[in-house]
Design an enzyme around this catalytic site. Structure first.
Site, PDB file in Angstrom:
ATOM      1  N   ALA B 100       0.823  -1.218   0.000  1.00  0.00           N
ATOM      2  CA  ALA B 100       0.000   0.000   0.000  1.00  0.00           C
ATOM      3  C   ALA B 100       0.854   1.265   0.000  1.00  0.00           C
ATOM      4  O   ALA B 100       1.985   1.272   0.493  1.00  0.00           O
ATOM      5  CB  ALA B 100      -0.910   0.004   1.214  1.00  0.00           C
ATOM      6  N   GLY B 102       0.711   5.645   0.867  1.00  0.00           N
ATOM      7  CA  GLY B 102      -0.037   6.678   1.599  1.00  0.00           C
ATOM      8  C   GLY B 102      -0.909   7.467   0.644  1.00  0.00           C
ATOM      9  O   GLY B 102      -0.603   7.574  -0.543  1.00  0.00           O
ATOM     10  N   VAL B 103      -2.012   8.038   1.176  1.00  0.00           N
ATOM     11  CA  VAL B 103      -2.916   8.748   0.271  1.00  0.00           C
ATOM     12  C   VAL B 103      -3.307  10.146   0.766  1.00  0.00           C
ATOM     13  O   VAL B 103      -3.695  11.003  -0.012  1.00  0.00           O
ATOM     14  CB  VAL B 103      -4.170   7.888  -0.011  1.00  0.00           C
ATOM     15  N   GLY B 104      -3.131  10.388   2.060  1.00  0.00           N
ATOM     16  CA  GLY B 104      -3.591  11.658   2.618  1.00  0.00           C
ATOM     17  C   GLY B 104      -2.965  12.871   1.968  1.00  0.00           C
ATOM     18  O   GLY B 104      -3.651  13.717   1.399  1.00  0.00           O
ATOM     19  N   GLU B 105      -1.638  12.940   2.008  1.00  0.00           N
ATOM     20  CA  GLU B 105      -0.968  14.114   1.443  1.00  0.00           C
ATOM     21  C   GLU B 105      -1.125  14.160  -0.064  1.00  0.00           C
ATOM     22  O   GLU B 105      -1.221  15.219  -0.671  1.00  0.00           O
ATOM     23  CB  GLU B 105       0.524  14.101   1.807  1.00  0.00           C
TER      24      GLU B 105
END
Lengths: 360, 152
Positions: B100, B102-105
């Protein structure tokens, strides 16, 4: 929040007695949506010793027909005003203005009287902990004049030095176009949605001592927004007989639709016969220390056929005497545009629906 | 990346977000609901509303923050949300745990640039400062020499 004494009189006379206490030591509480924030943030130099709750007074929450017009009790909730059939039918301008206030929660708590008598919005004035002891509070300078005044007045500042002067309109009117008074005065604007609407409607405000035309109720005094004297309580808002066939709009230009104060608002009431304007009422809000009736535009529109050119000229005329302060320059263009739309009878901006966007 | 569709009212300077499409490769989806929340959260302070509304206003004389409350500091409520669509690709990354990413930033970063470019595209004037307030839009349109000002 500091401690204070809370009293809950059961009659207007008793409340008036409490409110006659001198020196900013006493405040009236109706819905409390604004006042409690002011107290919690310790906005003022003088913290009230007594808060007079008006909620225990019965018989101030009503909407009824009276002498051809309508009488609205001071404790009537804004949500009630916005939804009431008599108001929606006869005075859509007022219903729209009430609906434009705050959020559903605030409209459910906020009252007619409270909205009319609210304190001005200025981030210097409302700085927590009274950090800016400004002119409006009795200090020497208006910080917004030399600071960030993007939401400030574009039609002059207030004069008048003492609260006592607020009762005397002649001494406390806004000085328009006089640069000198910009230097002395306060540029906070009147942001009450209801105030703008009731002036346009030619309403009256009844207190425990007198009946005041809405046009005279609001003042640009240095330390007050209304002509209310100590011990005076708003009891009722009185509307004149409705004007059938008039087109009434309340436009509120703001950043955030869901909950925000107006950058510029415009309350308009136009009656057109054939293609000509026979009656025009136009009041701008949030552009001056008090709701500003655009008298010159009202006179200009009379007996004129409604055209795109007329609307454009009306907009230009409404801001002809504007004197913005650097940061508030853009408000002039917005005010002119709202007037133009009011004359054209344009529907205020509506959010597009999903289907419209997808289809496009 | 983000795609933004908006309308600018050249008479008032109001910018209306209509539709936002976010596209990103997340490696592998672990929790679909959280993923969607993160992608929609691009409207948060670092994303699209940094472009349009959110701003810390300082008093230049004292350095004091003037809008330290949630009324004067403009944050978006659900009523003011545009239509948001998300396009998610999955290319598991071998070097990462669970494959996976990261997706937030990732979802917030393109927001301001996309909004400003969309508005610049709409107006034919480069807009470089945010938040893109009515004041800034009108300022750009009515700049001396601009041919756009005055049109209705």
């Amino acid at each position: 929040m500091r401690s204070f004494r809370y009293v809950a009189p059961t009659s207007v006379a008793e409340a008036a007695e409490w409110l006659a206490m001198p020196g900013g030591k006493v405040v009236a509480l109706a819905g409390g949506t604004d006042l409690l924030g002011i107290l919690k943030d310790r906005v003022h130099a003088v913290y009230p010793e007594v808060v007079v709750g008006l909620k225990a007074i019965t018989g101030l929450d009503y909407i009824r027909k009276e002498s051809g017009g309508l009488a609205i009790g001071t404790l009537t909730r804004l949500s009630t005003v916005a939804a009431h059939p008599l108001i929606r039918e006869g005075y859509p301008l007022l219903a729209q203005a009430a609906q434009a206030v705050g959020s559903p929660q605030l409209r459910a708590m906020g009252t007619v009287g409270g909205n009319l008598c609210q304190e001005p919005r200025c981030w210097y004035y409302r700085s927590p902990g009274n950090h800016f002891f400004c002119r409006r509070k009795g200090g020497g300078v208006c910080f917004a004049l030399g600071g960030d005044n993007r939401f400030g007045s574009i039609f002059g500042a207030t004069i008048g030095r003492l609260q006592e002067e607020a009762g005397h309109k002649a001494e406390a009117v806004v000085q328009e176009g006089d640069e000198g008074h910009f230097v002395q005065g306060c540029v906070a604007v009147s942001t009450s949605d209801l105030a703008t609407a009731v002036v346009a409607l030619g309403a009256w405000i009844k207190t425990n001592v007198r009946l005041i035309p809405a046009d005279d109720f609001f003042v640009g005094a240095a330390m007050g927004s209304t002509v209310l004297r100590p011990g005076e309580v708003v009891e009722e808002l009185r509307l004149p007989p409705p004007l059938p066939d008039s087109v009434q709009t309340y436009q509120k230009f703001r950043i955030r639709d869901a909950i925000d104060f107006a950058i510029v608002s415009a309350a308009s009431l136009l009656r057109v016969e054939g293609d000509r304007v026979v009656e025009a009422g136009l009041v701008l809000g949030s552009v001056a220390p008090l709701p500003r009736r655009a008298k010159e535009v009202e006179a200009f529109l009379k007996n004129q056929p409604v055209t795109a050119e007329l609307a454009q000229e009306a907009g230009a005329l409404a801001v002809r005497d504007a004197k913005p302060r650097g940061g508030s320059n853009y408000k002039v263009q917005i005010a002119a545009e709202l007037v133009r739309r009011a004359v054209l009878g344009c529907v205020p901006h509506k959010r597009k629906r999903w289907e419209e966007v997808r289809g496009g | 990346m983000s795609f933004v569709e908006l309308e600018v009212d050249t008479n008032t300077g109001r910018v209306e977000l209509l539709r936002v499409v976010n596209a990103t490769d997340v490696g592998r989806i672990i929790d679909p609901l959280s993923l969607e929340g993160q992608l929609n959260g691009c409207l948060g302070s670092a994303g699209i509303d940094g472009a349009l509304w959110e701003e810390t206003v300082l008093d230049s004389g004292t350095g004091r923050i003037l809008n330290s409350n949630l009324l004067d500091y403009k944050w978006r409520t659900t009523r003011d949300l545009p239509i948001i669509e998300n396009v998610v690709l999955e290319t598991p990354v071998a070097s990462h745990r669970f494959g996976a990413l990261g997706v937030g930033e990732i979802s917030t970063s393109p927001g301001p640039a996309a909004v400003l470019m969309a508005a610049s595209n709409a107006l034919g004037v480069w807009l470089r400062d945010y938040p893109l307030t009515p004041e800034r839009v009108l300022g750009a349109l009515y700049r001396p020499g601009s041919t756009l000002g005055g049109e209705t």
